[in-house]
Enzyme design. Structure first.
Site, PDB file in Angstrom:
ATOM      1  N   HIS A 290      54.791  91.331  65.174  1.00 20.49           N
ATOM      2  CA  HIS A 290      53.079  90.629  64.477  1.00 20.49           C
ATOM      3  C   HIS A 290      53.989  89.815  65.782  1.00 20.49           C
ATOM      4  O   HIS A 290      52.970  88.456  64.579  1.00 20.49           O
ATOM      5  CB  HIS A 290      54.111  90.614  62.733  1.00 20.49           C
ATOM      6  CG  HIS A 290      54.323  90.768  61.923  1.00 20.49           C
ATOM      7  ND1 HIS A 290      53.510  92.321  61.846  1.00 20.49           N
ATOM      8  CD2 HIS A 290      54.802  91.767  61.357  1.00 20.49           C
ATOM      9  CE1 HIS A 290      53.411  92.947  60.688  1.00 20.49           C
ATOM     10  NE2 HIS A 290      55.238  92.685  60.685  1.00 20.49           N
TER      11      HIS A 290
ATOM     12  N   SER B 264      54.352  93.490  54.844  1.00 18.84           N
ATOM     13  CA  SER B 264      54.283  93.869  57.064  1.00 18.84           C
ATOM     14  C   SER B 264      54.492  96.082  56.306  1.00 18.84           C
ATOM     15  O   SER B 264      53.422  96.692  55.373  1.00 18.84           O
ATOM     16  CB  SER B 264      56.371  93.736  57.639  1.00 18.84           C
ATOM     17  OG  SER B 264      55.987  94.615  58.559  1.00 18.84           O
TER      18      SER B 264
END
Length: 263
Positions: A158, A54
């Protein structure tokens, strides 16, 4: 950034530091600080490839000299602001699921939730609306999940709910220079390394609302010859995830006193 990040890290207050827009640049700065210390102290170490989970993907791109540190710091602050603003507080969250295969988790998500991350063959993270996550947890435990843990996050990162964050991030990315990485960086969305700056930008934009394919990144890096990993950043979460992907891999982490002694 327009303010002293070091003062915020060292003096707080913690509730301000943990805001996504501040935590992201703080984690990036800490990760790159560790990388620079290690590189200076152990110049004989030759890193051959990189990846980040991430936010960590930006650290990997800085380490590979694809994005300048100063640009990355501003980018991740804007990224944090855009991600936080995409979903009103309290409407979405995330749930870590242990003990089910990624395919089984995806099937249980149905049309209401998204797989935010596949961290290992037996651990995934699901994101979406709070009420849908509650229903999912019951179904996952009934399907054989060992446990489900609600993550302490401020938004369903996400997932498709974060799509509004893509436009401001793309605008910001288009305003900075992205170079061909000096070493391959395996990106979350594709689990592949790209030497095309335009593709790197596209993958960073897509990453905010799509699955972090961490297990696939580890598999692809291993297939490319990686056998020893170093986790640069706060904690040792990735060390555990890498070991869950392949117990034979060697992993060191730098977030501890006297970490240079490992090398």
């Amino acid at each position: 950034l327009g303010f002293s990040l070091s003062s915020l890290v060292q003096q707080g207050p913690s509730e301000r530091l943990t805001l996504t827009e501040n935590a992201q640049p703080a984690i990036l700065a800490y990760s790159i600080a560790l990388f620079r210390v290690l590189r200076e102290a152990r110049p004989e170490l030759c890193f051959s490839m990189a990846a980040g989970h991430s936010l960590g993907e930006y650290s990997a791109l800085v380490a590979s000299e694809s994005i300048e540190f100063s640009d990355a710091i501003r980018l991740v602050r804007l990224r944090g602001q855009a991600m936080q603003e995409a979903v009103p507080a309290g409407q979405g969250s995330m749930l870590a699921v242990a003990g089910l295969s990624p395919d089984k988790v995806a099937a249980l998500c149905g049309a209401d939730l998204d797989v935010a991350a596949v961290n290992s063959p037996v651990q995934s993270v699901v994101a979406g609306a709070v009420d849908a996550l509650a229903r999912f947890e019951e179904q996952a435990l009934s399907a054989g999940a060992r446990r489900c843990v609600a993550l302490q996050v401020s938004a369903p990162f996400h997932s498709r709910m974060l799509s509004p964050a893509e436009a401001p991030l793309r605008k910001a990315l288009n305003s900075v220079s992205v170079e061909v990485p000096k070493m391959p960086v395996f990106q979350n969305v594709t689990a592949a390394a790209s030497s095309d700056p335009a593709a790197i930008r596209d993958n960073l934009v897509a990453q905010v609302s799509r699955t972090v394919r961490w297990a696939d990144c580890v598999a692809e890096m291993t297939a490319a010859g990686a056998s020893s990993f170093v986790e640069l950043g706060p904690g040792r979460t990735l060390m555990g995830l890498i070991k869950k992907c392949d117990r034979s891999l060697k992993v060191k982490f730098t977030d501890r006193s006297g970490f240079l002694e490992q090398f």
